[in-house]
Design an enzyme around this catalytic site. Structure first.
Site, short mmCIF file in Angstrom:
data_model
loop_
_atom_site.label_atom_id
_atom_site.label_comp_id
_atom_site.label_asym_id
_atom_site.label_seq_id
_atom_site.Cartn_x
_atom_site.Cartn_y
_atom_site.Cartn_z
N LYS A 32 53.72 46.95 27.30
CA LYS A 32 53.37 47.15 28.78
C LYS A 32 52.36 46.04 29.26
O LYS A 32 52.06 45.20 28.38
CB LYS A 32 52.36 48.52 28.42
CG LYS A 32 51.03 48.11 27.43
CD LYS A 32 50.46 49.42 27.31
CE LYS A 32 49.28 49.37 26.47
NZ LYS A 32 48.73 50.58 25.69
N TYR A 257 28.18 26.15 40.73
CA TYR A 257 27.68 27.01 41.62
C TYR A 257 26.18 27.50 41.13
O TYR A 257 26.12 27.96 39.78
CB TYR A 257 28.37 28.48 41.93
CG TYR A 257 29.50 28.01 42.80
CD1 TYR A 257 29.27 27.55 44.11
CD2 TYR A 257 30.77 28.39 42.24
CE1 TYR A 257 30.41 27.36 44.79
CE2 TYR A 257 32.05 28.25 42.96
CZ TYR A 257 31.73 27.43 44.38
OH TYR A 257 32.94 27.48 45.38
#
Ligand code: PLP
Length: 367
Positions: A32, A257
């Site tokens: 999956k 940042y």
């Protein structure tokens, strides 16, 4: 190339064989979520080549993709929503899990020209999918229009083998399965174990195990079960990136940042052109990369497309040189386990979230 995830399919094959030997029973390879980020089709093919008996996916779409790639092995899809195209699943011989009487009814209704192949999911204590109170109401008549191929459940705490809940779930599983046995269906595959149970709880192997993380060479829980190496597994994914830029900066240079961090000494910085859009967790500040035989820690915040590492003042690393973001750890590099720990998460999330901008390359690891 900017970045790549090198997937060593021979490691996946090795792990499948190791897990098959350990369990001594049928093995369902869990592929999956794009095979936990490793690439659905190549991993499915490798697992089958190594002796996996079944493929398992969460979504019907994933199972359809496998069939469309020409894979004809048994496939179980276990999170197929009510209202799904069950007729398509039946037509493609995709086995479907049913977790309620309503789902079983819908699947029965779609079984017109051909009977659906169904695995009944039972809730033995995790409270995710699966029959719970409705199990008492289930009769053989409810199953008449379909073929019952399997019955299964899922452990909540198999990575903590000492926990009482494992024994409770095992006992509940046996008790609930007895009902199906009483219906007299033949050759029903009973399956309960995930990777952790496959490795640590042989009494739960039954007729098939469903292995995900261990097949990718990662430990289900490094703290409770030990490392990949101690479990005899080989990590299949190595994440690499080429340094976009290298620059020498003085002490006190703010990075990233928010200028959350500044260099503490004159040093050489490396800009890695990967960020949280590629699955590098923004929170994983305590991690870093491996280059030129040593670890270079992250400085400042991880941004969407890039992060910066401190290479050290003496570094001779150049722009374009490759760094290993994570690998199997055998050379000293960070591992998916380290990245998981650094981001208050787990290795599962690290590999599964490597983004679609990162090409998967099927080749041995490079250092
Ligand atoms: C994901 C999943 C697994 C595999 O779990 P691992 O811990 O990765 O081995 C097994 N069974 C079901 C139903 C799953 O959803």
């Amino acid at each position: 190339m900017r970045a790549e995830a090198l997937i060593d399919l021979s490691a996946i094959k090795f792990n499948v064989q190791h897990l098959k030997k350990t369990s001594g029973t049928k093995l369902l390879a869990v592929v999956k979520a794009d095979a936990y980020g490793h690439g659905l089709i190549p991993v499915a093919q490798a697992a089958l080549a190594a002796g996996a008996d079944y493929l398992g996916v969460a979504l019907l779409e994933e199972a359809i993709t496998l069939r469309e790639a020409g894979i004809d092995a048994p496939i179980l899809a276990w999170l197929v929503q009510p209202g799904s195209d069950f007729a398509r699943a039946i037509d493609l011989d995709i086995e479907i899990a049913a977790a309620s009487l309503k789902a079983l009814q819908e699947i029965s209704d779609a079984s017109t020209s051909k009977k659906a192949r169904v695995h009944l999911e039972i809730d033995t204590g995790m409270s995710h999918g699966g029959f719970l109170s409705e199990w008492d109401q289930l009769t053989a008549a409810h199953c008449a229009a379909v073929d019952i191929i399997g019955v299964y459940s899922h452990f909540a705490r198999a990575d903590e083998p000492e926990e009482r809940q494992n024994q409770d779930q095992l006992e509940r599983f046996k008790a609930m399965v007895a009902k199906i046995e009483s219906f007299g269906f033949k050759n029903v595959i009973r399956h309960l174990s995930n990777s952790a149970a496959t490795l640590k709880n042989h009494s739960a192997a039954f007729d098939m195990v469903r292995t995900g993380i261990a097949m990718y060479g990662l430990s289900p829980d490094v703290t409770t079960l030990g490392s990949s190496t101690s479990l005899g597994l080989r990590p299949a994914m190595q994440l690499r990136a080429a340094l976009y830029l290298v620059k020498d900066v003085p002490a006190g240079t703010p990075v990233g940042y928010g200028a959350t961090e500044s260099t503490s000494a004159d040093t050489r910085l490396g800009v890695v052109a990967m960020g949280y859009a590629d699955g590098i967790p923004r929170i994983a500040h305590a991690s870093g990369v491996w280059i030129a035989g040593k670890r270079a820690p992250i400085v400042g915040r991880v941004s969407m497309d890039q992060f910066v590492v401190d290479l050290g003042a003496a570094s001779t690393v150049q722009s374009g040189d490759w760094v290993t973001v994570f690998g199997n750890g055998s050379h000293g590099e960070y591992t998916a386990d380290d990245w998981g720990a650094a981001s208050q998460s787990i290795n599962y999330e690290i590999v599964t979230r490597i983004g679609p901008r990162v090409p998967r390359i099927y080749a041995p690891h490079v250092y």
